[in-house]
Each structure stands twice: as C-alpha cells, then as structure tokens.
Design an enzyme around this catalytic site. Sequence first.
Site, mmCIF file in Angstrom:
data_model
loop_
_atom_site.group_PDB
_atom_site.id
_atom_site.type_symbol
_atom_site.label_atom_id
_atom_site.label_comp_id
_atom_site.label_asym_id
_atom_site.label_seq_id
_atom_site.Cartn_x
_atom_site.Cartn_y
_atom_site.Cartn_z
ATOM 1 C CB SER A 9 22.567 -36.694 57.393
ATOM 2 O OG SER A 9 23.176 -36.955 56.242
ATOM 3 C CG HIS A 34 18.922 -35.741 55.611
ATOM 4 N ND1 HIS A 34 18.031 -34.807 55.268
ATOM 5 C CD2 HIS A 34 19.862 -35.310 55.073
ATOM 6 C CE1 HIS A 34 18.356 -33.884 54.549
ATOM 7 N NE2 HIS A 34 19.577 -34.180 54.192
ATOM 8 C CG ASP A 36 22.326 -35.757 52.484
ATOM 9 O OD1 ASP A 36 21.818 -34.780 52.334
ATOM 10 O OD2 ASP A 36 22.872 -36.050 53.480
ATOM 11 C CG HIS A 68 19.121 -32.737 50.855
ATOM 12 N ND1 HIS A 68 20.000 -32.385 51.660
ATOM 13 C CD2 HIS A 68 18.708 -31.639 49.963
ATOM 14 C CE1 HIS A 68 20.332 -30.947 51.224
ATOM 15 N NE2 HIS A 68 19.664 -30.630 50.132
ATOM 16 C CG ASP A 177 21.276 -31.002 55.822
ATOM 17 O OD1 ASP A 177 22.222 -31.250 56.494
ATOM 18 O OD2 ASP A 177 21.003 -31.184 54.649
ATOM 19 N N GLY A 178 23.519 -29.244 58.147
ATOM 20 C CA GLY A 178 24.698 -29.083 57.852
ATOM 21 C C GLY A 178 25.468 -28.595 58.960
ATOM 22 N N GLY A 199 24.769 -35.311 60.621
ATOM 23 C CA GLY A 199 25.417 -36.409 59.952
ATOM 24 C C GLY A 199 26.632 -36.817 60.865
HETATM 25 C C1 DX5 Z 1 25.508 -31.924 52.889
HETATM 26 C C2 DX5 Z 1 24.364 -32.853 53.214
HETATM 27 C C3 DX5 Z 1 24.200 -32.878 54.741
HETATM 28 C C4 DX5 Z 1 25.057 -33.787 55.298
HETATM 29 C C5 DX5 Z 1 25.171 -33.034 56.792
HETATM 30 O O1 DX5 Z 1 25.360 -31.291 51.680
HETATM 31 O O2 DX5 Z 1 23.126 -32.143 52.889
HETATM 32 O O3 DX5 Z 1 22.728 -33.466 54.759
HETATM 33 O O4 DX5 Z 1 24.874 -35.048 55.298
HETATM 34 O O5 DX5 Z 1 26.321 -33.917 57.277
HETATM 35 P P1 DX5 Z 1 26.805 -32.965 58.676
HETATM 36 O O6 DX5 Z 1 25.987 -33.074 59.813
HETATM 37 O O7 DX5 Z 1 28.501 -33.776 58.802
HETATM 38 O O8 DX5 Z 1 27.330 -31.675 58.072
HETATM 39 ZN ZN ZN Z 2 21.331 -33.234 53.483
#
Ligand code: DX5
Ligand code: ZN
Length: 222
Positions: A9, A34, A36, A68, A177-178, A199
């Site tokens: 991400s 990904h 966002d 997303h 995700d997350g 991410g």
């Molecule tokens: C959060 C996003 C994620 C985010 C994940 O709302 O949808 O895609 O980038 O990041 P990490 O891996 O740092 O939680």
């Molecule tokens: Zn996301």
Amino acid sequence: MKRVVVVPSILSANFCRLGKEIQEVLKAGCNLIHFDVMDNHYVSNLTMGPMILKSIKNSGIKVFFDVHLMASPVDSLIPLFANLNVQFITIHPESTNHLDRTIQLIKKIDCGVGLALNPSTSLHFLDYVIDELDLILVMAVNPGFGGQKFLTYVLKKIQQVRSLIDKSQKNILLSVDGGISLSNIVNVIQSGADYVVVGSAIFHSDDYLKTIRKLTDIIIDN
Ligand code: DX5
Ligand code: ZN
C-alpha cells in the site's frame, strides 16, 4: 498449496519520490499496488486520486492497481478510474446509498469489483451481492490511516468470509488490509487470506526488498 500475495500500500510511501518507491517494490516481484483514496468525508484523511494514477501510467511504470475508495459520495469518482491500469476498485457499503448501482458502475468500466468490510461492518452486506464480487477486503483497522494496530478479533471475521467464499464456489479473492506486519502475517494467512495489503511495515522499513522477501518467506513456510 495456495499462494498468498503481498500487495504494497503506497499510502506509507514517500510521496516526493512516488515513482521510485513503486519501482522499488516492483523489483521485489510485487505486481499489484494498493492505492488508498481518502476524501476527508467518509474518513478523516485526504490522500490521492485518479490524477496521480494517470501520472504513474504516463511515466511508463507498468503495474496494476488495486484501488481502495474510502470516499462518499463514491459513484461520481468511479468513471475517473477507467483506463488507468486498475484491476480492482473496492468500495465500502456504507459509502453509497445504492450498493448494487455502485457495483454496476465499476463493472461498466471493466474493473474487478471489491467490497470492503470495516471491523464493525456486518457480513450481511454480502447476502445479496456476493455473486457480483471479485474481491472481499476485510479491514483489520478502522479505515483512514496507515500505521494502525491490527485488531485481532478480525481474524474470526477473515475465517467467516473465507467460508462464505468457499461456499459460494465463486472465484472471489479475500484480501486483508491494515496493521499487517512480520509479526502477525502468519495469523492472517492461516485465517484464509488470498492476499495481504501491507503499508507501513514495508515503506517504513530500511530495506523494502528485504521486508517483502521476509513476508513472502513466512507465507511460503506456512
Ligand atoms: C487504511 C488503508 C490501508 C493502509 C494500510 O485505511 O486502507 O491500506 O495503507 O497501512 P498499514 O499496513 O500501515 O496499516
Ligand atoms: Zn487500503
């Protein structure tokens, strides 16, 4: 053995050098990114939109995106993602008044349809539309920010979605995700994910390539 895929991400990437950041993760063998999109309305953060995808495409970087959308209203945004190398567009059921109509708008521009379920969102949203989906994204944090803590109770939900997908006998991907990192990716894949969105664990590490390899090694060992 099922192959689980790591999808970086870029929310946690360095936006000053976004093209280079993407090329770095492509070197590690990732072939989906990904992306966002946050609108400071559906979630309290503001990120990027189709213009940035267009710049990436025009720069010659060849990669597909997993978009997303954390935005409401969402319908008017969807056509803007046509012809930008988007493989999936994922929306949240709470971001639209007419979920089926929004799904049809995504199909109309020839993108795969994803439905994102927040930690507290009921699985009942899948009841009537599951056959229309190509992807179900289970959120393991509340949407809006990178770098949040993985909510462990979501593991049960991943398992429940896995069995709904298996029962449907449709070719639907299960993405999570997350908050995914080296320390919890095992639990996520063992709960049934087909791909994991990562991410900050990648883009805040010293060596992206090494981190992606480590994540992939854990996947292979499990
Ligand atoms: C959060 C996003 C994620 C985010 C994940 O709302 O949808 O895609 O980038 O990041 P990490 O891996 O740092 O939680
Ligand atoms: Zn996301």
